[in-house]
Design an enzyme around this catalytic site. Structure first.
Site, mmCIF file in Angstrom:
data_model
loop_
_atom_site.group_PDB
_atom_site.id
_atom_site.type_symbol
_atom_site.label_atom_id
_atom_site.label_comp_id
_atom_site.label_asym_id
_atom_site.label_seq_id
_atom_site.Cartn_x
_atom_site.Cartn_y
_atom_site.Cartn_z
ATOM 1 N N PHE A 156 -58.649 3.559 3.855
ATOM 2 C CA PHE A 156 -57.879 4.134 2.968
ATOM 3 C C PHE A 156 -57.706 4.734 1.126
ATOM 4 O O PHE A 156 -57.880 3.510 1.220
ATOM 5 C CB PHE A 156 -56.070 3.674 3.996
ATOM 6 N N GLN A 181 -45.060 12.999 -2.884
ATOM 7 C CA GLN A 181 -45.765 13.078 -2.887
ATOM 8 C C GLN A 181 -47.266 14.562 -2.686
ATOM 9 O O GLN A 181 -46.500 15.635 -1.132
ATOM 10 C CB GLN A 181 -46.828 12.261 -2.461
ATOM 11 N N HIS A 191 -50.455 15.554 -0.369
ATOM 12 C CA HIS A 191 -51.589 15.523 0.031
ATOM 13 C C HIS A 191 -52.340 16.288 0.052
ATOM 14 O O HIS A 191 -52.732 17.338 -0.148
ATOM 15 C CB HIS A 191 -51.465 14.957 1.664
ATOM 16 N N LEU A 233 -51.366 18.881 7.771
ATOM 17 C CA LEU A 233 -51.835 17.872 7.587
ATOM 18 C C LEU A 233 -53.761 17.729 8.166
ATOM 19 O O LEU A 233 -53.821 17.953 9.685
ATOM 20 C CB LEU A 233 -51.376 17.265 7.677
ATOM 21 N N THR A 238 -55.380 14.282 8.239
ATOM 22 C CA THR A 238 -55.505 13.363 7.998
ATOM 23 C C THR A 238 -56.826 12.924 6.693
ATOM 24 O O THR A 238 -57.508 12.293 6.701
ATOM 25 C CB THR A 238 -55.729 12.326 9.089
ATOM 26 N N GLU A 239 -55.756 11.565 6.086
ATOM 27 C CA GLU A 239 -56.820 11.368 5.202
ATOM 28 C C GLU A 239 -57.765 10.615 5.919
ATOM 29 O O GLU A 239 -58.920 9.893 5.141
ATOM 30 C CB GLU A 239 -55.832 10.030 4.640
ATOM 31 N N ARG A 274 -53.191 8.839 -3.446
ATOM 32 C CA ARG A 274 -53.461 10.104 -3.357
ATOM 33 C C ARG A 274 -53.169 11.697 -4.463
ATOM 34 O O ARG A 274 -53.545 12.239 -4.734
ATOM 35 C CB ARG A 274 -52.232 10.072 -2.598
ATOM 36 N N HIS A 314 -46.117 16.548 1.177
ATOM 37 C CA HIS A 314 -46.175 15.425 2.513
ATOM 38 C C HIS A 314 -44.705 14.883 2.941
ATOM 39 O O HIS A 314 -44.576 14.249 3.538
ATOM 40 C CB HIS A 314 -47.519 15.104 1.802
ATOM 41 N N ARG A 322 -46.918 6.910 -3.196
ATOM 42 C CA ARG A 322 -47.283 5.995 -1.755
ATOM 43 C C ARG A 322 -48.524 5.413 -1.352
ATOM 44 O O ARG A 322 -49.373 6.650 -1.279
ATOM 45 C CB ARG A 322 -46.330 7.086 -0.465
#
Length: 562
Positions: free
Chosen positions: A113, A229, A231, A241, A243-244, A275, A340, A375
């Site tokens: 991640f 944040q 995203h 979203l 996903t990462e 991010r 996000h 984050r």
């Protein structure tokens, strides 16, 4: 009048983990949620949860990555606690029945991640939040003699006793419109974030900053509210979203010219930089004309083997197909940065205590400051569980030594009057939806990836005007059964309180750090701004600014590169 040792407001991961810890501590617990608990926004957490569980990894490495990711605004004592306790929490969840992915050797498997120096994200395909949420809800069933669930009850205000200590909450039963005063020795807010202030957002419609606003009105301090944040990978226009985990599996980002542009911004980490770095890179490409005509860049997941996509990213296969008309196994999908997460929130210590006696907070509504200015992906689920558990355990211990408080019933009368007044109001002003849409547009325009003082002042003036207009909104539904109209009017006021605090903090922080990038102050200024911005409600209801120190333990600030 329901009475509990510990009253938990919010039944996502933080709330359920707090309720379980309090029950294990011998407390009688009430848990209130405005939706059914397994419909909480924790459901939307896709990618996974971080922990240095591998023997070759270490909590110190996880902590340093988190400190660096926070752009040195995170409190290092809290970060150390979170990262030290992470491995045991993962094992606890696994033993409870969370079906984490396992590798070919049968061991718990990880994915990479953003911003991490090791692959330490444990996951259940791309439905990790949902998987944990359902297991915790099952666990609540085991404590049904200690935990009373109030599902589809809406909390409208916190109440205090004569000494000023939190003593419970006023609630509305959404099913029939009746009002109730709950009495509690301690109250834990676990009400989630405030993403619906922005449009579009990855956040569910229920994420309206209720608990943050209620704590603020009750005298609690908010911290680092300016840190919002965006995203890097959301669908343009609707905010859904991606996903990462897609980038963790190896997906690439391209501009309209076919360039893998992250080479210019983060040559070492590429798509797996933090991010804020990736979002700014994407927005820069779009702003400078290298994006696609629809104001996006491309996420190419076709570089991931098709079998692996269906195994590990099955939800976003469906999102791409259903909402963008794209088969992500065959072609790139267009994405852009989208709202996000809020790194700020209700200021707490590492046991979840706020500066209002008897009031705790955990999860996204809280700011124990493990995220600081930015984050890291997959640290949010960890935050909810570690500090949810610590809040529940501490609140239960405190409640043991107390007698049941006596809240003033006047608050119940005031809240009932307020809601009845909204229902009876003649239509003279704008609709809730109109005010919310204008707020979302101005916040997305002026308080997003890039900010400057001129735009922020426009946003603040707009929010203040909308706060006045919100006082006269009228609603169409005059009934009592599932009247979401009247609750929407309350949520609008909560969102506007949150929005005013976000913009006030963003104007005050005259530097660029983490998610706050000021084009008029483009450099990080460690001499003046390694400090938290605190906001409390003044006598006239507007935010009053103060500061608190960032706790440093073993990591001194250094230049942040990926």
């Amino acid at each position: 009048m329901p009475q509990h040792d510990v009253l938990v407001i919010g039944a996502g991961l933080a709330g359920q983990r707090a309720a379980l810890a309090a029950a294990e501590g011998g407390a009688s617990v009430g848990i209130i949620s405005k939706v059914h608990p397994v419909r909480s926004h924790s459901n939307a957490a896709q990618g996974g949860i971080n922990a240095a569980l591998n023997p070759e990894d270490s909590w110190e490495s996880h902590a340093f990555d988190t400190v660096k990711g926070s752009d040195y605004l995170g409190d290092q004592d809290a970060i150390e606690i979170m990262c030290r306790e992470a491995p045991d929490e993962i094992l606890h969840l696994e033993h409870l029945g969370v079906t984490f992915h396992r590798n070919e050797q049968g061991k718990l498997g990880t994915r990479a991640f953003g911003g991490a120096s090791a692959a330490r994200t444990y996951y259940v395909a791309d439905i990790t939040g949902q998987a944990i949420l359902h297991v915790l809800y099952e666990q609540l069933m085991k404590y049904s003699d200690q935990v009373d669930r109030y599902e589809e009850w809406f909390t409208t205000a916190l109440v205090k006793d004569e000494s000023g200590r939190i003593a419970g909450a006023v609630t509305r039963n959404i099913r029939d419109g009746s009002m109730e005063l709950f009495t509690a020795k301690t109250v834990i807010l676990a009400t989630g974030g405030n993403g619906q202030i922005f449009n579009p957002s990855t956040n569910a419609l229920i994420c309206t900053g209720d608990g943050i606003a209620q704590a603020y009105r009750a005298g609690a301090t908010l911290m680092d509210m300016e840190m919002i944040q965006y995203h890097p990978t959301t669908l343009a226009g609707i905010g859904l979203l991606i996903t990462e985990g897609a980038r963790g599996e190896g997906a690439h980002l391209y501009n309209a010219q076919g360039e893998r542009f992250m080479e210019r911004y983060a040559p070492n980490k590429m798509e797996l930089a933090s991010r804020d770095v990736v979002s700014r890179a994407e927005q820069t490409e779009i702003n400078e004309g290298r994006g696609f005509p629809d104001g996006t860049v491309a996420l190419d997941i076709t570089v991931v083997p098709k079998q692996r996509i269906h195994e590990a990213l099955r939800e976003i296969v469906m999102v791409g197909r259903d909402f963008a008309g794209v088969d992500i196994t065959r072609e790139p999908i267009h994405i852009k940065p989208g709202n996000h997460y809020v790194m700020g929130g209700i200021k707490t210590n590492v046991d979840g205590e706020t500066d209002v006696p008897g009031l705790y907070a955990a999860g996204e509504c809280a700011c124990v400051s493990v995220h600081g200015g930015n984050r890291l992906g997959a640290n949010s689920l960890l935050d909810t569980l570690i500090f949810g558990r610590r809040s529940g355990a501490h609140a239960a211990r405190v409640a043991k030594g107390m007698s049941m408080p006596t809240p003033t019933r006047e608050e119940l009368g005031r809240e009932r009057e307020l809601l009845d007044g909204i229902v009876k109001r003649d239509r003279t002003g704008r609709r809730v939806s109109e005010i919310k849409a204008e707020m979302g547009a101005v916040m997305d325009k002026h308080c997003a990836v890039f900010r400057d003082e001129e735009g922020l002042k426009v946003a603040l003036e707009t929010v203040k005007r909308l706060r006045e207009e919100a006082k006269t909104v009228a609603i169409d539904d005059k009934g009592t059964v599932f009247n979401q109209d009247v609750l929407g009017a309350l949520e609008l006021q909560y969102m506007l309180d949150n929005a005013e605090c976000i913009v006030t903090g963003a104007i005050e922080r005259k530097e660029s750090r983490g998610a706050q990038f000021r084009t008029d102050f483009p450099e990080r200024n460690d001499e003046e701004w390694i400090k938290h911005i605190n906001l409390s409600a003044g006598d006239d209801g507007t935010p009053e600014i103060s500061y608190s120190e960032v706790t440093m333990t073993q990591w001194e600030p250094q230049e942040r590169k990926y």
